[in-house]
Design a protein around this motif. Sequence first.
Motif, PDB file in Angstrom:
ATOM      1  N   LEU A   1      63.325  55.614  38.756  1.00  0.00           N
ATOM      2  CA  LEU A   1      64.686  56.151  38.692  1.00  0.00           C
ATOM      3  C   LEU A   1      64.774  57.051  37.475  1.00  0.00           C
ATOM      4  CD1 LEU A   1      67.698  56.229  39.539  1.00  0.00           C
ATOM      5  CD2 LEU A   1      68.041  54.205  38.094  1.00  0.00           C
ATOM      6  N   VAL A   2      65.106  58.319  37.699  1.00  0.00           N
ATOM      7  CA  VAL A   2      65.276  59.278  36.611  1.00  0.00           C
ATOM      8  C   VAL A   2      66.758  59.595  36.491  1.00  0.00           C
ATOM      9  CG1 VAL A   2      64.693  61.560  35.726  1.00  0.00           C
ATOM     10  CG2 VAL A   2      62.995  60.268  37.026  1.00  0.00           C
ATOM     11  N   LEU A   3      67.293  59.416  35.291  1.00  0.00           N
ATOM     12  CA  LEU A   3      68.700  59.722  35.012  1.00  0.00           C
ATOM     13  C   LEU A   3      68.718  60.869  34.019  1.00  0.00           C
ATOM     14  CD1 LEU A   3      68.516  56.167  34.743  1.00  0.00           C
ATOM     15  CD2 LEU A   3      70.700  56.750  35.784  1.00  0.00           C
ATOM     16  N   HIS A   4      69.203  62.011  34.470  1.00  0.00           N
ATOM     17  CA  HIS A   4      69.081  63.226  33.661  1.00  0.00           C
ATOM     18  C   HIS A   4      70.145  64.213  34.110  1.00  0.00           C
ATOM     19  CE1 HIS A   4      65.699  65.515  31.317  1.00  0.00           C
ATOM     20  NE2 HIS A   4      66.861  65.529  30.686  1.00  0.00           N
ATOM     21  N   GLY A   5      70.380  65.244  33.293  1.00  0.00           N
ATOM     22  CA  GLY A   5      71.410  66.193  33.669  1.00  0.00           C
ATOM     23  C   GLY A   5      71.225  67.558  33.047  1.00  0.00           C
ATOM     24  N   PRO A   6      71.985  68.528  33.514  1.00  0.00           N
ATOM     25  CA  PRO A   6      71.785  69.924  33.122  1.00  0.00           C
ATOM     26  C   PRO A   6      72.218  70.264  31.707  1.00  0.00           C
ATOM     27  CG  PRO A   6      73.688  69.717  34.578  1.00  0.00           C
ATOM     28  CD  PRO A   6      73.028  68.378  34.551  1.00  0.00           C
ATOM     29  N   ASP A   7      72.903  69.364  31.002  1.00  0.00           N
ATOM     30  CA  ASP A   7      73.378  69.677  29.662  1.00  0.00           C
ATOM     31  C   ASP A   7      72.438  69.174  28.567  1.00  0.00           C
ATOM     32  OD1 ASP A   7      76.212  70.874  30.083  1.00  0.00           O
ATOM     33  OD2 ASP A   7      76.138  69.141  31.407  1.00  0.00           O
ATOM     34  N   ASP A   8      71.296  68.636  28.963  1.00  0.00           N
ATOM     35  CA  ASP A   8      70.301  68.187  27.991  1.00  0.00           C
ATOM     36  C   ASP A   8      69.532  69.399  27.480  1.00  0.00           C
ATOM     37  OD1 ASP A   8      68.203  67.086  26.545  1.00  0.00           O
ATOM     38  OD2 ASP A   8      67.797  65.508  28.002  1.00  0.00           O
ATOM     39  N   THR A   9      69.715  69.738  26.207  1.00  0.00           N
ATOM     40  CA  THR A   9      69.018  70.887  25.631  1.00  0.00           C
ATOM     41  C   THR A   9      67.729  70.489  24.922  1.00  0.00           C
ATOM     42  OG1 THR A   9      70.320  70.685  23.594  1.00  0.00           O
ATOM     43  CG2 THR A   9      71.176  72.156  25.304  1.00  0.00           C
ATOM     44  N   VAL A  10      67.502  69.200  24.724  1.00  0.00           N
ATOM     45  CA  VAL A  10      66.291  68.739  24.052  1.00  0.00           C
ATOM     46  C   VAL A  10      65.140  68.581  25.038  1.00  0.00           C
ATOM     47  CG1 VAL A  10      65.274  66.859  22.695  1.00  0.00           C
ATOM     48  CG2 VAL A  10      67.612  67.622  22.232  1.00  0.00           C
TER      49      VAL A  10
END
Length: 378
Positions: free
Chosen positions: A319-328
């Motif tokens: 399960l990957v929890l991620h989103g478009p606002d992660d700049t790192v």
Amino acid sequence: MRTVKATAAAVTAALAAGAASVAAGRLASDAALKAPPGRPLPTEPRLTVHGTAAGRITLTRDLAALRPGTYGLAGNGSHAVVGPVLPTAPHSADTVVRRLERVTHGSLSPGDAVWLTPNLHVGNPSSALGLDHADIDVPGELGNLPAWFVPGPRRTWVIAVHGLGTTREHALNLMGFLHRRRFPVLALAHRGDLGAPRSPDGLNHLGETEWRDLDAAMRYAVRYGAERVVLIGWSTGATMALRAAADSGLRDLVSGLVLDSPVLDWRTTVRALAAARRTPGVLLPLAVRAAEGRTGLHAGHGGHGDAAADPDRLRVPTLVLHGPDDTVAPWGASRRLAALRPELVTLHTVPHAPHGAMWNPDPAAYEEALRRFLTPLM
């Protein structure tokens, strides 16, 4: 003679410029390789407290201050929990008002510098959540690694590892959820953390060597009764989980992976953190090169630095929890992993969340995705 002197001067100037560039690249790479645990990453803006009232706090108006959800608010010697923005509360054009849930310790006064943090809790599972726990030492290759163990009746253990800019307190966000589902939980402090051994060179290796501390935690879990393990990691902790699931001698006991904001391309992360320190763009490639030289990380297909992101090495449900606002750790790499291994990878997209904070905008939705994923693995 003039020609010789001019040539010598040019060579000296070139050597000096080269040395300066190397030094600048090395300094820029420190943003990633020397990120201290429990301190904000350079991508996290500092905010100013403008005032507090009953159940309210007024902060500098910034995109960070406007994030939806619930966050910790840390300062030098203080910690609080802030809830959603209160749009109808009176405020000036350059401020924003959020709900002040509680002040965990210290105090908040006008003029204080603070920053948002993903962990809502400080302390340990007993003091923060009222959960019985044991303070244990996990034998690692560099020495003993402090860890919290919260017991549960299941034979599948959850091992949680934090990432850049946080400590094992980050795992407290999920500890109550996991305890209610009767999982034993082991929250690990790895090399470089307070109370844990330092890496021999004193640097973060972005999961490349730290994963062996997670391997040690897996061995501890098996020694004390675990028959299966689920690995949960944030940021470079997610990288550690991927490496352990592929390379540990106990990899066959890993039944699932939960990856929050995984660092799947260390080069991009080094560049992002260096850029956040206002490193000139022309020096960013030097920061990457310096990181490679200092840590042994490698780029390119088959290189050690890319091993965590290799879709062919993935063997368990993830399960990957991620989103478009992660700049790192930009989520494009997570989307590619999910697209290449759709039979194993479930991608839960979280908008409006910074790096390592996919739980904070909507804890209920996050935990529901986690519940659905974990149920078949129980």
